[in-house]
Design an enzyme around this catalytic site. Sequence first.
Site, PDB file in Angstrom:
ATOM      1  N   LYS A   1      13.453 -24.735  59.896  1.00  0.00           N
ATOM      2  CA  LYS A   1      13.384 -23.335  59.932  1.00  0.00           C
ATOM      3  C   LYS A   1      11.810 -22.766  59.067  1.00  0.00           C
ATOM      4  CE  LYS A   1      14.999 -18.817  59.666  1.00  0.00           C
ATOM      5  NZ  LYS A   1      13.782 -17.998  59.516  1.00  0.00           N
TER       6      LYS A   1
ATOM      7  N   GLU B   1       6.142 -20.004  65.579  1.00  0.00           N
ATOM      8  CA  GLU B   1       5.939 -19.319  64.330  1.00  0.00           C
ATOM      9  C   GLU B   1       4.462 -19.363  63.857  1.00  0.00           C
ATOM     10  OE1 GLU B   1       9.126 -18.747  63.325  1.00  0.00           O
ATOM     11  OE2 GLU B   1       8.798 -18.015  61.156  1.00  0.00           O
TER      12      GLU B   1
ATOM     13  N   GLU C   1      15.584 -28.526  63.936  1.00  0.00           N
ATOM     14  CA  GLU C   1      14.229 -28.058  63.439  1.00  0.00           C
ATOM     15  C   GLU C   1      14.063 -27.744  62.232  1.00  0.00           C
ATOM     16  OE1 GLU C   1      12.504 -25.557  66.343  1.00  0.00           O
ATOM     17  OE2 GLU C   1      13.761 -26.515  67.820  1.00  0.00           O
TER      18      GLU C   1
ATOM     19  N   ARG D   1       7.290 -14.727  63.726  1.00  0.00           N
ATOM     20  CA  ARG D   1       7.837 -15.202  65.023  1.00  0.00           C
ATOM     21  C   ARG D   1       7.060 -14.738  66.116  1.00  0.00           C
ATOM     22  NH1 ARG D   1      13.016 -16.057  67.156  1.00  0.00           N
ATOM     23  NH2 ARG D   1      13.363 -17.211  69.257  1.00  0.00           N
TER      24      ARG D   1
ATOM     25  N   ARG E   1       7.166 -10.717  66.790  1.00  0.00           N
ATOM     26  CA  ARG E   1       8.460 -10.403  67.122  1.00  0.00           C
ATOM     27  C   ARG E   1       8.878  -8.746  67.059  1.00  0.00           C
ATOM     28  NH1 ARG E   1      13.490  -9.312  65.521  1.00  0.00           N
ATOM     29  NH2 ARG E   1      13.916  -9.957  63.376  1.00  0.00           N
TER      30      ARG E   1
ATOM     31  N   LYS F   1      20.856 -20.140  62.283  1.00  0.00           N
ATOM     32  CA  LYS F   1      19.875 -20.595  61.224  1.00  0.00           C
ATOM     33  C   LYS F   1      20.892 -21.116  60.244  1.00  0.00           C
ATOM     34  CE  LYS F   1      18.789 -16.065  60.471  1.00  0.00           C
ATOM     35  NZ  LYS F   1      18.224 -14.834  60.161  1.00  0.00           N
TER      36      LYS F   1
END
Lengths: 343, 536
Positions: free
Chosen positions: B230, B278, B228, B235, B250, B404
């Site tokens: 980033k 996100e 996907e 988050r 987050r 990541k």
Amino acid sequence: MGKLLELTESGLYCPEGDFHIDPWRPVARAIITHAHSDHARIGSRNYLTTPEGAGVLRLRVTGDWVTEQGYAPPQITTLPYGQTRNINGVSVSLHPAGHLLGSAQVRVEHGGEIWAVSGDYKTQVDATCTPFEPVRCHTFITESTFGLPIYRWRPQAEIFADINSWWRANQDQGRTSFLYAYALGKAQRILAGLDPEIGPILVHGSVARLNHAYAEADIALPPSQYADDEAAKSTRGRAIVIAPPSAANTPTYLRKFGPTSHAFASGWMTIRGARRRRAVDRGFVLSDHADWPGLIDAIRATGAENIGVTHGYTAVMVRWLRENGWNAWGLETRFTGEEQEEE
Amino acid sequence: MQRFTQLYSELDETNKTNAKVAALEKYFRSAPPADAAWALYYLTGNRQRRAISGAQLRDWVSQETGFAPWLVEESYHAVGDIAETLTLLLPDLDGDGADKPLHQVVQGQVLPLADLDGAAQQALVVATWRQMDRQQRFVWHKLITGAFRVGVGRTLVVRALANVAGIDKAVMAHRLMGEWQPNAAAYRALLDPDTEQADHSRPYPFYLAYQLEGEPESLGPLADWQIEWKWDGIRAQLIKRNGDVLIWSRGEELVTDAYPEVAAVAAALPDGTVLDGELLAWQDDGPLPFNVLQQRIGRKRLTAKLLNDAPVAIMVYDLLEWRGQDLRSQPLHARRQLLEALVAQLPTSDETLAIHLSPLVQPSSWADATALRDESRANRAEGFMLKRLDSSYQVGRIKGDWWKWKIDPFTVDAVMIYAQRGSGRRASLYTDYTFAVWDGEELVPFAKAYSGLTDAEIQQVDAFVRRNTKERFGPVRSVTPELVMEIAFEGIQKSTRHKSGVALRFPRIARWRKDKPIAEADTIETLRSLLAEVNG
């Protein structure tokens, strides 16, 4: 008449008596306050120090490594604390500075004018050297390594108790204790404060060499062994090792001692950030320099009106002294005091 | 408070994880629940808003000690930490300090400060100084200045507490999520050996990824991976349970009210749903740069203009709970299937415009993926997320299943022109620098950077600063322009607040260009062309 002492390219100089105090360049006649490398430099022809300090000074300024650099072997003469010597009409005497074995303040008198140069000093007790004695004078040249009110030492007995209990706690966990301290002065002061009942005391080579000079001056230190491979093996997990800070960067050497815990003893350990930067487990606040109250008490006790301030928090000390009625100024010397980072 | 102070010292004195966990366990086993609750509150990173400025505290310590204000300032500059400076300046107490329970100290000498006026604050501060010993004062100063940090991550606290309770770490991590009240009852509930009950307001611990350092080929066959984009936003978990909607960031902040557009989406979600995604500023069919979203962060009052200028949506990429069932142990491909079905079934309305499914990228090979990744910026993304298709949703930052894979940052070579002392471990060293680029003959500051140099390099720069100071402005020094460093950053936006006309995202020092003279540093034109590139 000019000043009794002035700052020249070579260091503090007495024109009347034609001698230097702790010069940083080779000169004809050097009076040495103590044998730390920023005060006792090689290459001068004559050194004058105390009898107690002569042994460690000899290690510092004589030997093959000096002659190899093209300097003639120097002459070291001694002057006991409190006795006066006339140098070209100037009366010179040495007085205890309490910094380390044989360390002295230099008192200079001429034509009724008295100056005293502190060198490095502390007002706290220390079993390994003669305690600081204030010198009455008109002008006092003081160090200011710890010239901020955040620096206030705790009684040394408390620090030694902390060190000994840290050592014991490490033993309980099977760890060898590595305590880093400057090889000359601090190391011996700590040795004198260790409890030999706890376990074996080991010393790094550079400390052992200086201990010898202390023994010759009849300073009682607990028995210690040279920290070689064999001693490392036989005392693993039980010993305390007194080593210079540079030993922290010798992993191969450290590995011989099994699991270790590390601590550093220095006035700079007052600040947490300084300890964390060194990445040691513990920082013991123990200094051979005067703390803030020590500096102020010492300055007061001289009765001097004029205060020259050298190495350390010079600007702070000068401003504080001026605001409190002294005539004070800063002196740009090359002394470094207690080294904040690696030597 | 003695016990808590002791814990602080023990944690502070060791770098060893096991020793830290042991110290925490010892504390939690012995502390009364009312105290332990507050200890846990602070250890997990919670803090009160700071009620007293450092300048006020320095003023009061000057009055209390008789040290002139300038001398207090000098001391502060040498120490670099206000809590520590105060502690070092205050006189020792005669005799032992008081030993009040921690919860009493917090309730009587920390929390009330927020509601007192200056004079009353000062009276309380001075009274506290006169009853605490040195180490207690230090910890208390940390609490009242909102700067309590002691080098234990949440993971260690969770581990210690799970050991004390005798329950699984993941369960403890979940219990500690979200907001809970630091009181004895809540603390006892945390330690409850019965792991069945769960609090409906709580988010799940986020699963975090490390940056992939090697080549993607090292991850094995491409077919095992979900790829996907980033996204560069915040988050968040979107929760719908028992008819209630919650959005947790987050940072474990409850931000439901800050993003009403997103909260509205949840109205259409079935009960017992938890989505991971996100928050992004959003316009038409795509995300806007992070600095647009930034206008919304921390805003208490949402004006119609703000909602219009910086509308926010959520890009969802994982389904953690469905029909009230915890799906985290299911493989990612199964969760994704349910997620896609869930989003597809949402009715189309104004509300549901603010939810988007993070699309999958489907390259034909790792080489193809590498090429596609270079288009990240055009897609308003920072690179790729690589997730193993059969991965469960784990707790915390873990290597192996999720990575990541960010694109290389922008870099420019810049000249250091100001330096400032750091704090904490770096107090008394010059570690915070301002950098400039050329605008004709002039050096224009454009970025501040703190990290990236080694300790040895910091020492060298520190020595340089001390020898090459031109002027002093409080803690800041201007220095002779001589050092050139490569500055890396993730994003660049136009800014009217900065002299250079640009604002950077995450600037840091990539390396010290000792090989470059200042004449070869980059110019403002370089920044402008990067800006043009980004804004396409």
